[in-house]
Design a protein around this motif. Structure first.
Motif, PDB file in Angstrom:
ATOM      1  N   ALA A   5     -11.831  45.683  66.911  1.00 45.57           N
ATOM      2  CA  ALA A   5     -12.087  47.093  66.598  1.00 45.57           C
ATOM      3  C   ALA A   5     -13.547  47.306  66.212  1.00 45.57           C
ATOM      4  CB  ALA A   5     -11.172  47.551  65.467  1.00 45.57           C
ATOM      5  N   GLY A   6     -14.127  46.340  65.481  1.00 45.28           N
ATOM      6  CA  GLY A   6     -15.534  46.445  65.091  1.00 45.28           C
ATOM      7  C   GLY A   6     -16.465  46.368  66.288  1.00 45.28           C
ATOM      8  N   ASN A  32      -7.173  43.313  66.625  1.00 43.45           N
ATOM      9  CA  ASN A  32      -7.467  43.027  65.226  1.00 43.45           C
ATOM     10  C   ASN A  32      -8.741  43.761  64.807  1.00 43.45           C
ATOM     11  OD1 ASN A  32      -9.671  41.373  66.275  1.00 43.45           O
ATOM     12  ND2 ASN A  32      -8.105  39.806  66.685  1.00 43.45           N
ATOM     13  N   ASP A  33      -9.137  43.585  63.528  1.00 44.33           N
ATOM     14  CA  ASP A  33     -10.319  44.276  63.013  1.00 44.33           C
ATOM     15  C   ASP A  33     -11.600  43.818  63.704  1.00 44.33           C
ATOM     16  OD1 ASP A  33      -8.719  45.711  61.290  1.00 44.33           O
ATOM     17  OD2 ASP A  33      -9.137  44.454  59.532  1.00 44.33           O
ATOM     18  N   THR A  34     -11.654  42.560  64.106  1.00 47.51           N
ATOM     19  CA  THR A  34     -12.842  42.055  64.801  1.00 47.51           C
ATOM     20  C   THR A  34     -13.060  42.811  66.101  1.00 47.51           C
ATOM     21  OG1 THR A  34     -12.714  39.843  63.833  1.00 47.51           O
ATOM     22  CG2 THR A  34     -13.853  40.042  65.955  1.00 47.51           C
TER      23      THR A  34
END
Length: 281
Positions: free
Chosen positions: A157-158, A153-155
């Protein structure tokens, strides 16, 4: 002496664990109960405190899951006297140190209460290794540009983006670019080291390496050994690192989101004693 820490200055609260108000009280009570039960090999008392995603690493680098821990409860290596804790909303890190032995516990807030998500031991060297280190590797592909892990998810990926940026700074020996990716309370503890390193220690070491020309790429992320666990605004990463020479390490890192940035708060790295050195079969 035990210290309870929020996001600021540690507060001394006595010679044995005391319990602060609210969530701090609950998690420290859980941690104390767990350490007491582990010390007496009380499996029935340990069981309800373990998270279903538990990752347990002993000082030899052997990693177990919850089922394996409950099949053969590992021996206690330390008590909880002198523990230091940091609270990050739904994640709390608790660390106990005794000489060269260190234990990190990461607690996660679940609907049923606080559960132990990570138990990670590190036994540090008595003295620095003899001999000259291998020449540094100057090019960093994994993990700086690509990693053998697909974020869910984006978390995630960050977090990986922040990690790649800080490892690129390590490769370049650029302390100024490295520092913004870490919380002020950051600490790294490695089997290969002789003492825990603070953020200030790491900055000084990066500057020293840059001046000496010994800065270089970090170890690579091993495939098929990475787990990322998100709890609120925190991410726990468990992975295996392959050095350019020597034995691999089992690593736990914790990131928190602060003012819109992902910051690493702690990294513990245990050499896997049973593994063959990289490059050997």
């Amino acid at each position: 002496m035990t210290a309870v820490m929020g996001l600021g200055t540690p507060v001394a609260i006595g010679s044995r664990p005391a319990f602060a108000a609210g969530a701090g009280q609950d998690v420290l009570q859980a941690d104390h109960a767990f350490m007491q039960a582990l010390g007496t090999s009380d499996k029935a008392a340990v069981r309800p405190l373990l998270d279903s995603d538990l990752i347990w690493t002993n000082w030899e680098g052997k990693t177990l899951d919850r089922t394996q821990v409950l099949e053969h409860l590992p021996p206690s290596t330390l008590g909880d006297a002198g523990s230091k804790s940091y609270t990050y909303d739904q994640i709390v890190t608790v660390r106990t140190d005794s000489g060269k032995l260190h234990v990190l516990r990461v607690w996660a807030k679940r609907p049923s209460g606080w559960r132990l998500l990570v138990y990670h031991e590190v036994k540090q060297a008595e003295k620095a290794g003899a001999g000259s280190p291998a020449p540094p590797v100057k090019e960093c592909i994994n993990p700086c540009k690509t990693v053998p892990y697909k974020p869910k998810n984006d978390t995630e990926a960050g977090v990986i983006k922040s990690w790649q940026a800080l490892e690129s700074a390590v490769t370049a020996g650029d302390a100024q670019a490295w520092a913004p990716h870490f919380a002020d309370e950051f600490l790294v503890i490695r089997s290969s080291g002789t003492e825990p390193e603070t953020k200030e220690d790491r900055i000084a070491n990066l500057n020293r390496q840059k001046r000496a020309g010994t800065n270089g790429a970090p170890g690579q992320l091993a495939p098929d050994h990475t787990r990322m666990l998100t709890v609120g605004d925190a991410v726990v990463m468990s992975c295996r690192t392959l050095p350019h020479s020597g034995k691999p390490s089992q690593v736990t890192r914790v990131w928190i989101k602060r003012s819109g940035r992902w910051l690493m708060t702690v990294s513990v790295q245990t050499t896997i004693q049973a593994a063959a050195p990289v490059g050997e079969k």
